[in-house]
Each structure stands twice: as C-alpha cells, then as structure tokens.
Motif scaffolding. Structure first.
Motif: not given
Ligand SMILES: Nc1ncnc2c1ncn2[C@@H]1O[C@H](COP(=O)(O)OP(=O)(O)OP(=O)(O)O)[C@@H](O)[C@H]1O
Length: 888
Positions: A583-606
C-alpha cells in the motif's frame, strides 16, 4: 505458500527476465553531499583493528535468473533511470464442543482456541524475552572493541541497545536510567551517577548528556574542552570513565533541578515560553517542530487530539513532554514489542519509564506493577492486548491516576487502514473512560487516509476540531521508480551507481524472507557489505544485525517489513524497495526510515507485474491468518452495533491433571471443583483431560477462579497439572435472533476489508506504473526522478481521491469456465466452494488444499492474472451447474 508479508516466496525471484531497458537518460549531476563510508574511512584512520570481511555465500542459483557477477562498467551509462540531486528546502475455529445451549449463554464464559498466532506486526518469538532480545547487543559490542566504552542503557538489563547513529550531537539521545523490569533484578550502573528522587517522587538516575549543547551552555564549558574529552571513532563516542562520571554528577544535579522547576512552571501555565524552556532544558532543541506545540498544548489542556505528522517528524516528543508536566501516569499503547523497547530507550533520563508485554515473566510483570503502584513509573508502554488482562486493569483502575493515554500507530484501530489490529479496535474511548477513568487521549500516526482517520477519531471520541494534521510526506526524500525486468541485476546496477554508491547507510525492503537472504548474499558477492533481517532469524542475531547497522558496521540491511518500524537511525541515506509495497501507507512508512537527519535522501522502487500479481493473489488468502480473522470477528461481535459478546482475558484452556495424595473420589466429596473435573473430564491412563471454561461454567465460577483453586490444590501436593491451547474467552451477552443474517453481515464486512486491502495494492501499483510510464514530466519530474508525481499521488490518496483504483487484472478469459468445468469433473470426489476453486486457480495453498497436493494439477496458478472475484463468480456458476446435474 504463506501469505504473510514475512513469508517465504522464493518463487517470485524466479520471474523470467524481461526485455532490456530503454536507453538511459542523461547522466545526473554529481552526487549529493552524503558522506560515503569509504571516503570517510579513508580520511580518518580507524582506532580499531580491521574486522575480517563478511563471508560471501553464493546466491541460490535456482531461485533467480543468473545476475551479473562483475561490477557494472559505467553505472550511469547502463542505469535504466537517472536520479538527480535536488536541494532540500527543509528538512481455531470456535470449538463446537464448547457451545452451550442458547439459554445458558448469557452468564457463562465461552472460548475459542487459538491456533498459531500470527499478527500483522511481528511480535517477539513466543519464547523470546525482551532480555533475550537485547542480550546479543552486549555480546556484539564487547566483541567488536574491547577498548570502547559503550554506553549501557539503563532500561536494558544485561545488555546494550543498538548503538546511536554516528553523530556526536545525537549521542545524548541514547538512554535514560529507567529500569525495565524484565528480570526482577536491579542492574548496577557504576558510571551513571547517583540514583535520586525526581520531581515525581520516583527514582530515576541522574541526567546524562542528553543534550550536550545545552549542558555546555549551562556549565560554561567551551567547545574545545568538551571536544577534548570526547572523540569520535567510527561514529562512536569514546570517553574516559572518570571524566565522564565527574561531569555527569555535576550536570545531573543542576539539570534535574532546572528541569523540575521548568516542568512545574509548565504545569501551572502551559505557555509557549514555559514549554519551550522545558524543551530546551530536556532535549536541547531550540524550537518545536511543526505541529508539536499545538498537540502538546491541547493535551495539557486535557483535550484529546489526533496528530498526523510525517515519519520522523517528532511525534514521540508530543507525549514525552506532557508526561513530564502532567501529574498522573502516561500510558502509551503500541503495536509492537520492539517498538515499545525502542521508545522506552528514547525516553529522556528524567522520565522514568516501564513496559508490560506478553514476553515478560510473571515476576517481571509483578515487579512492574509494583513500581507502578509506588509511582516509580511515569510513562508505561503496553500492548493493546493488555486491556484484556484483568490484573492490569485492576491495578491501573484502582491505584493509579492516568493523565493521558497515547495510541501510537493509531491507524491500527481502523479496519480500513493498512495495518488493522483487532486488539487495537478494542481501544475505544468508552472503554478507556469506563474502565480506567481516562479523559484525555492522544492518537498519533504518520499514515492514514481520511476514512481511517474518521474511524480512529470516532472510536476514540476525538472531535474533528482537534485534528492536527500536517503534510504526510517529508520534502527531503527524493522518490524514483523503475519497472524492472530483472530486479536483481537492476538492484546491483542501482547500488553501483550514483547517488546510491555514495550513500553510507541503506535499507533494501523485500517482501519475502528468502529474498532477503538471497539478495544480501548476492550483494556481498559483489563487494557490498549487506546483511539480511527477517522474523525467521533468531532474535539474538537480529538484534546484532540491527546494532551493526546502527553503528555503521554494515552498510546495507536487506529486510522484510519486520525491520524498521520506529527505527530512528538518523543517517539512513537511501531506502530501496526490491518488492512492491502492499500500500502507499506501507511505502510511506518504509521510505520514512530515510533522511531522518533532514538531509536529502533517496528512495527507489523496483517493481514488476509478476510481483504485483502474486501479491494480489495473496491478498485473498486471509484464511492463513486464522488468529487475526478470529479476533476480528469476535471484536466485531463485541463492538458492533449490537453487543453479542464480551471478550474475557485470553487463557490456556486445555488442562491435563494428575492426582497424587488423596484418591480422586474422596477428594471430590470434599471439593466441588474436583467433583466437577471428574464429571467433565476424560480419564486416560490415570490422567484427567478437561477444558477449564467448561468445568468453570458447570459450577458457576470464572475460569480465573478455577485456575486459582487448581493452584491451591497444587500447593497442597494433591495435584499437578499442565495447561495448553491459548484461547479467546468470551461471555455471550445476547444470542443472535437470526444467525443467517448475522453471518451474512460478517461475511460482507470481511469481504469489504479484503477489498479494501486489494484496492490499496492496486493504488500502490498504479502509482508506480504512472510514475514509470505515464508521467509527462510536466510538473517537475525529471529523468527517473519522480518525486512530484509520486508525492501528488500519495497526498491525493491520503486525502481520499479514489479516482485511481483501476486494476490490471483480467476481468474475463475465454477458457475460464471450460477449465473450471474440467477441473471440477476431474476432481469430482472433492468438495469445493467457489473460494477454494479461485484459490487453486490463483495458486494459493490453504490447510484444506495444500500446495503439495494441488500444485500438481495443471490448473494450479493458471489464472493469477484474472481478478479473484471474477474467478469466484465463475466457480460459483460452474459449481451450481455441476450440483444441478448431480441432483438430476
Ligand atoms: N523539536 C525538535 N527539534 C529537533 N529534533 C527533534 C524535535 N522533535 C523531535 N526531534 C527528533 O526527531 C527524531 C524523530 O522523532 P520521532 O522518533 O519521535 O519521530 P516520529 O514522528 O515518531 O517518527 P516515526 O513515525 O517514523 O516513528 C528524533 O531523533 C527526535 O529527537
């Protein structure tokens, strides 16, 4: 094969390769300013001896098309997409045997045995105590560096928590001195300063460098002096014990007094100024983040609130700070033991915390309850199942004053969310008010649609005016998507290309356990240090892996959904989805592990079609999670429009008993419990086998009373006994007048829940397809960078724009009816229903139709691309046809 998200699905990697990609787009500009571990290591010699390389087991060749083993020559030229740098603006079926005649129902307890529990979230393994969970941390740390002084977390007995992220400024966030009563012993912390009474009259240990910056200010220490005592080694803080001890004792005294005063001031007047002062003193932060102050003030005013903030936005602070100010207990309901432990660890030192969970021993639970009664716990983390526990309810309702109940991951309350937990559904405002006298509830989530929010707010009686909602996405995440013909190969190319090759900490999410093992081995073979993480790995090893990742000893974690929820590793620079999220919720939760320091971070979906078809099939195999289905049904019967039953505490219901002293007959004459046991049990080789609720019902006592009486007899040496078969117990409040319509109602409801899940997957898939194929790049998407269009899709979805629910599934097939007919004829000795036929056509096993047998038919999985409902309709028509002919 199983349907749960952390199950083995190795077949998925057997997807045949597709056509190669289109020519790559323009090369991207230079990588963003995230530090590569390699470069930082080069510039800074490590103080530790080098560790041997991680062994590189070969990937299992049979599971996937053979991937390239040599490094990609020029990543940019072969990458099927391009990622551009962007400057961040900001940062058991109910046992028929137990059924009593209807007229007996109202006052008697019934029960339904539980088969193997399986929850949406991953609980600790049944025999894993929380202590076990962390034991490995200490071993891991000790083995890695004998010189390092590792900060032991006061809440973790005999262990160290996963190490803090590699930043000096974050080191203060790693612990506090609140004891987690997991083994009933008090742990000694020789270097942590003196234990003292805090403002709540309870004990917590002295404040530590929770906010280094502030302490410098308070104590007038210069930057230089502080730097002298602290050096950074591979991101870990090394200090000398003596200096540390001296400094901390002084700081603790001073800070604690200031904090007490600030908390009292905020209690008297919850002004912006007072709250900011407290924030600054306790956390060292200069300002509140968006939404925090609003939520805190609402809660301090005694009003319930619904808080929707993005992942990593700082929701925890919205209950931590009120907990310091409010006079009573703050009760935090959390869906996952690992999450509770993390949150407990993140409490500031001045907040004494505790936790109650099912994996604790009786002694540990009693110790925590005792501390609660003494007022020595200010924030208590519990699972929702605790609200079925009689002892807990009685201690909390009679002895404690609860100022605030926090429902973390509150979307779990609603069946329309991606992570519905029936036990969360029981958290209703009425229950909390009636049983615990709670007036103020704070519900928090990062991922909820409008429907979910409405359901949660209605259940918890939170007025619409008290909804605090900010954008559910962080701006510093750069999102990209690619349709993959060979995910392994593409993953490797991605990892060896900019910007991913420069990122020092990466999480790769897979759907199935076998995939995580396969991919991590494959990456290791290609010189990328990676480790897998899933619920099939022993808890000890999982903790160790998490610790190694958090201390940047492992660059890449390849994990199932079991990893990450609540993980606050600040410097995760990239999240890659190897499998389509559900789901988009799961996607948002999981990409939410990235960039918690506020810096530009990358999320790619295959993504690819085959995974989508497979996941869609699995959405229809709800029967596998019998525990959840049963609890969902019972909860609906308890909390629906008519209350048919009342759930009681869960219990082991099957008892096997031996008599030792007095003969059973003689004992029965003087003890009515024994008499009832003899009447209701089955005697086998000198042992008596019976169901506890049945015996209890027969003499009009509760199952708990019966258990107590058995204990007494055991103490007297009369009997020994064993119990097994955990069951949901309930009292029937009202016998349904019309079973058929109740059954139809429940079936419809379950089917709507299933449809809702399927639609979530469709929406996720459609968003990926749109970004990869349809996006015209008019609104800021560029090359393979799809942030604007994906953000739009996600926000539209959360705001319930339901326009995008078309799906790729076939709605008919020329040969379908004929195939079903042949299938039914060739298996005329077997009894089918439409769902069973549809499952076989989708290749989904079930206990009644195991894959070992049914995968041999060539109809097995033949119609995975045809919509399940269409299959069910076709099967229903053919079954009726067939039955009609039989009847003639
Ligand atoms: N006002 C603030 N200023 C600076 N940092 C903050 C502030 N509030 C919270 N933080 C930090 O933000 C980080 C994330 O906070 P937290 O774990 O509470 O996020 P969350 O919203 O619960 O995320 P998730 O939903 O992903 O669990 C923490 O390291 C926390 O210390």
């Amino acid at each position: 094969m199983e349907s749960d998200s952390d199950s083995d699905g190795s077949h998925i990697s057997a997807t045949p390769p597709r056509d190669p990609y289109h020519p790559p787009p323009q090369p991207p500009p230079p990588p963003p300013p995230r530090h590569s571990p390699i470069s930082s290591k080069k510039s800074k010699p490590s103080l530790k001896p080098k560790k041997p390389p991680i062994p590189n087991p070969k990937p299992k060749p049979s599971l996937s098309p053979s991937p390239p083993t040599s490094p990609t020559p020029s990543p940019l030229s072969t990458l099927p997409f391009q990622i551009l740098r962007r400057t961040s603006d900001h940062h058991p079926p109910i046992s028929a045997a137990q059924t009593l005649p209807a007229r007996h129902f109202s006052n008697s307890a019934s029960f339904s045995k539980l088969n193997k529990p399986s929850l949406n979230f991953e609980p600790l393994e049944p025999n894993t105590t929380v202590t076990d969970h962390f034991q490995s941390n200490s071993e891991a740390t000790n083995s890695t560096n004998s010189h390092r002084i590792v900060k032991r977390h006061s809440n973790l007995i005999g262990s160290n928590p996963p190490l803090p992220p590699a930043k000096l400024r974050k080191c203060g966030n790693e612990g506090n001195f609140v004891k987690l009563n997991l083994n009933g012993k008090r742990r000694k912390f020789a270097n942590k300063g003196k234990t003292r009474r805090n403002i709540y009259g309870s004990y917590s240990s002295s404040s530590r460098k929770f906010h280094r910056k502030k302490k410098r200010k308070v104590e007038g220490e210069g930057e230089g002096e502080d730097e002298k005592n602290v050096c950074e080694e591979d991101g870990l803080v090394v200090e000398t014990e003596q200096e540390k001890q001296k400094q901390e004792c002084g700081r603790a005294k001073f800070d604690s007094q200031l904090i007490e005063e600030a908390a009292l001031a905020a209690r008297n007047e919850a002004s912006d100024e007072n709250l900011l002062k407290l924030l600054n003193l306790v956390y060292g932060y200069d300002s509140f983040r968006d939404g925090q102050l609003e939520a805190i003030k609402m809660v301090l005013a005694g009003e319930s609130a619904m808080l929707v903030l993005p992942t990593g936005a700082g929701k925890s602070l919205c209950y931590q700070l009120p907990a310091m100010v409010l006079p009573g207990l703050t009760l935090v309901v959390s869906p996952l033991v690992a999450l509770m432990i993390d949150q407990l660890r993140q409490l500031p030192p001045v907040i004494p915390g505790g936790l109650l969970c099912s994996s604790q021993t009786l002694e540990e639970v009693s110790e925590t309850l005792r501390k609660l009664q003494e007022g020595a716990i200010k924030v208590l983390f519990v699972s929702p199942e605790r609200f079925l526990n009689a002892e807990f309810l009685s201690v909390v309702s009679t002895n404690l004053s609860i100022s605030l109940v926090v429902v973390d991951e509150a979307h779990c309350v609603s069946e329309w969310s991606h992570n519905f937990r029936p036990s969360f559904m029981r958290l209703r405002a009425s229950m909390l008010r009636d049983r615990l006298n709670v007036g103020c509830i704070l519900a928090m989530t990062a991922t909820a649609t409008v429907t979910t929010l409405n359901a949660v707010m209605s259940a918890l009686a939170i007025p619409q005016t008290n909804l605090i909602q900010k954008e559910q996405l962080r701006e510093n995440l750069q999102l990209s998507v690619s349709l993959s013909g060979n995910r392994m190969k593409d993953l490797l190319m991605l990892m060896k290309s900019s910007p991913f090759k420069e990122v020092k900490s990466i999480i790769i999410y897979c759907k199935f356990q076998s995939e995580t093992d396969l991919i991590s081995s494959y990456l290791c073979d290609n010189n990328i240090s990676a480790k897998s993480y899933h619920s099939g790995i022993p808890a000890k090893n999982r903790s160790r892996t998490q610790e190694l990742f958090c201390s940047n000893k492992i660059r890449v974690i390849v994990a199932t959904v079991a990893f990450g929820m609540g993980l606050d590793k600040q410097d995760v620079g990239a999240v890659i989805h190897y499998s389509l999220p559900e789901s988009l919720e799961e996607y948002v939760q999981e990409i939410g592990r990235a960039g918690r320091d506020g810096r530009l971070s990358y999320c790619h979906l295959l993504f690819d079609d085959d995974t989508y078809f497979k996941l869609r099939s699995l959405m229809h195999s709800e029967g596998v999670d019998e525990h959840a289905v049963m609890l969902t049904l019972l909860t609906n019967l308890e909390l629906g429009e008519v209350q048919y039953l009342r759930l009681l505490p869960q219990l082991n219901v099957t008892c096997t008993l031996n008599f030792h002293k007095t003969s059973p007959m003689l004992l029965a004459e003087i003890n009515r419990v024994v008499a009832a046991i003899l009447k209701k049990s089955e005697a086998k080789q000198g042992q008596y086998l019976f169901d506890i609720p049945t015996v209890a019902n027969s003499i009009g006592i509760t199952a708990i009373d019966l258990s107590n009486q058995l204990q007494n007899l055991k103490f007297k040496g009369e009997i020994t006994y064993e119990v097994k078969d955990m069951a949901f117990c309930y009292t029937i409040m009202k016998v349904p007048g019309d079973f058929c319509s109740l059954s139809a109602h429940l079936t419809k409801w379950l089917s709507e829940v299933e449809t809702c899940k399927v639609r979530k997957l469709d929406t996720m898939f459609n968003a990926a397809v749109f970004a990869a194929n349809v996006c015209e790049k008019k609104h800021g998407c560029f090359g393979s960078q799809h942030t604007p269009c994906l953000q739009k899709k996600i926000l539209g979805y959360f705001n319930e724009d339901d326009s995008d629910i078309s799906n790729k599934m076939g709605q008919s097939s020329r040969f379908l009816r004929a195939d079903i007919k042949v299938f039914l004829q060739s298996n005329s000795h077997v009894k089918f229903n439409p769902r069973a036929v549809a499952r076989i056509m989708h290749g989904i096993a079930s206990p009644s139709y195991p894959s070992m047998i049914w995968s041999k038919t060539h109809f097995w999985g033949r119609y995975t691309q045809i919509d399940f409902q269409v299959l069910m309709e076709a099967a229903k028509a053919e079954l009726m046809n067939y039955a009609g002919k039989e009847a003639l």
